[in-house]
Design a protein around this motif. Structure first.
Motif, PDB file in Angstrom:
ATOM      1  N   THR A  98       1.451  12.142  -2.358  1.00 32.36           N
ATOM      2  CA  THR A  98       2.210  13.387  -2.452  1.00 32.36           C
ATOM      3  C   THR A  98       3.426  13.317  -1.521  1.00 32.36           C
ATOM      4  O   THR A  98       3.383  12.652  -0.487  1.00 32.36           O
ATOM      5  CB  THR A  98       1.335  14.602  -2.050  1.00 32.36           C
ATOM      6  OG1 THR A  98       0.881  14.413  -0.711  1.00 32.36           O
ATOM      7  CG2 THR A  98       0.143  14.763  -2.987  1.00 32.36           C
ATOM      8  N   THR A 123       6.982   8.564  -2.115  1.00 31.30           N
ATOM      9  CA  THR A 123       5.770   8.799  -2.893  1.00 31.30           C
ATOM     10  C   THR A 123       5.418   7.633  -3.808  1.00 31.30           C
ATOM     11  O   THR A 123       6.286   6.954  -4.342  1.00 31.30           O
ATOM     12  CB  THR A 123       5.902  10.060  -3.775  1.00 31.30           C
ATOM     13  OG1 THR A 123       7.023   9.891  -4.649  1.00 31.30           O
ATOM     14  CG2 THR A 123       6.081  11.308  -2.951  1.00 31.30           C
ATOM     15  N   GLU A 152       2.181   7.758  -6.481  1.00 27.22           N
ATOM     16  CA  GLU A 152       1.010   8.536  -6.891  1.00 27.22           C
ATOM     17  C   GLU A 152      -0.277   7.718  -6.907  1.00 27.22           C
ATOM     18  O   GLU A 152      -1.368   8.266  -6.888  1.00 27.22           O
ATOM     19  CB  GLU A 152       1.246   9.218  -8.242  1.00 27.22           C
ATOM     20  CG  GLU A 152       1.447   8.282  -9.413  1.00 27.22           C
ATOM     21  CD  GLU A 152       2.872   7.724  -9.542  1.00 27.22           C
ATOM     22  OE1 GLU A 152       3.050   6.806 -10.362  1.00 27.22           O
ATOM     23  OE2 GLU A 152       3.783   8.175  -8.822  1.00 27.22           O
TER      24      GLU A 152
END
Length: 180
Positions: free
Chosen positions: A109, A116, A118
């Motif tokens: 996040t 970032t 994921e």
């Protein structure tokens, strides 16, 4: 198992299901490289960016990036990813001292660092690497483009990048004193 197998430092990686298991529990070490063209004084004139297709079908601009494999030095990983992504004739000049200009920490996040990924928590050693040869994208890259520093740090190009890599470009150009 013989001594050769026990001491082996061959580069290998995990099957996808094991990789997912590890990514959920252990940070992964990456190297990232921002390819640049410099003038005779070492001043950055161009920044090289890849154009790749993401799994969701969208296109994104990116820098050279990849994991450091077990038994592989940072220098070897940097060389492997540069030649894999830019082609065998790219002639990257890996720095004499393998010290990154920054370290980027990627989290699933954006609220922790702004970088970032994921899939995982990744720690990336980021380098600025002069490239003198011909670059031809390989692997999953669709295109490689040289851009002026102003183009590479522009808001338009920033919208074409993901994961915070646009910030790395700006940070790199500030580091070498070349912000437009």
């Amino acid at each position: 198992m013989n001594d050769q197998e026990t001491l082996s430092t061959s580069t290998r990686w995990l099957p996808e299901e094991e990789l997912s298991f590890v990514r959920e529990r252990v940070p992964t070490v990456y190297v990232e490289a921002i390819p640049v063209r410099t003038d005779h004084l070492g001043v950055v004139e161009k920044v090289g960016l890849l154009l790749t297709a993401r799994p969701d079908g969208t296109l994104t601009r990116s820098i050279v990036s990849g994991r450091v494999l077990y038994g592989e030095t940072v220098r070897e990983a940097l060389w492997r990813h540069l030649t894999k992504d830019l082609g065998p004739d790219a002639e990257p000049l890996v720095p004499a001292t393998v010290a990154p200009f920054t370290v980027a920490e990627y989290f699933p996040t954006p609220d922790r660092t702004g970088f970032t990924d994921e899939r995982q928590h990744a720690v990336s050693l980021v380098f600025i690497v002069p490239v003198t040869g011909e670059c031809v994208p390989s692997q999953e890259a669709l295109q490689f483009s040289w851009m002026s520093v102003a183009e590479a740090t522009s808001p338009l190009v920033a919208t074409e990048m993901s994961g915070g890599q646009d910030r790395l470009i700006t940070m790199a150009m500030a580091h070498v004193g070349c912000l437009p």
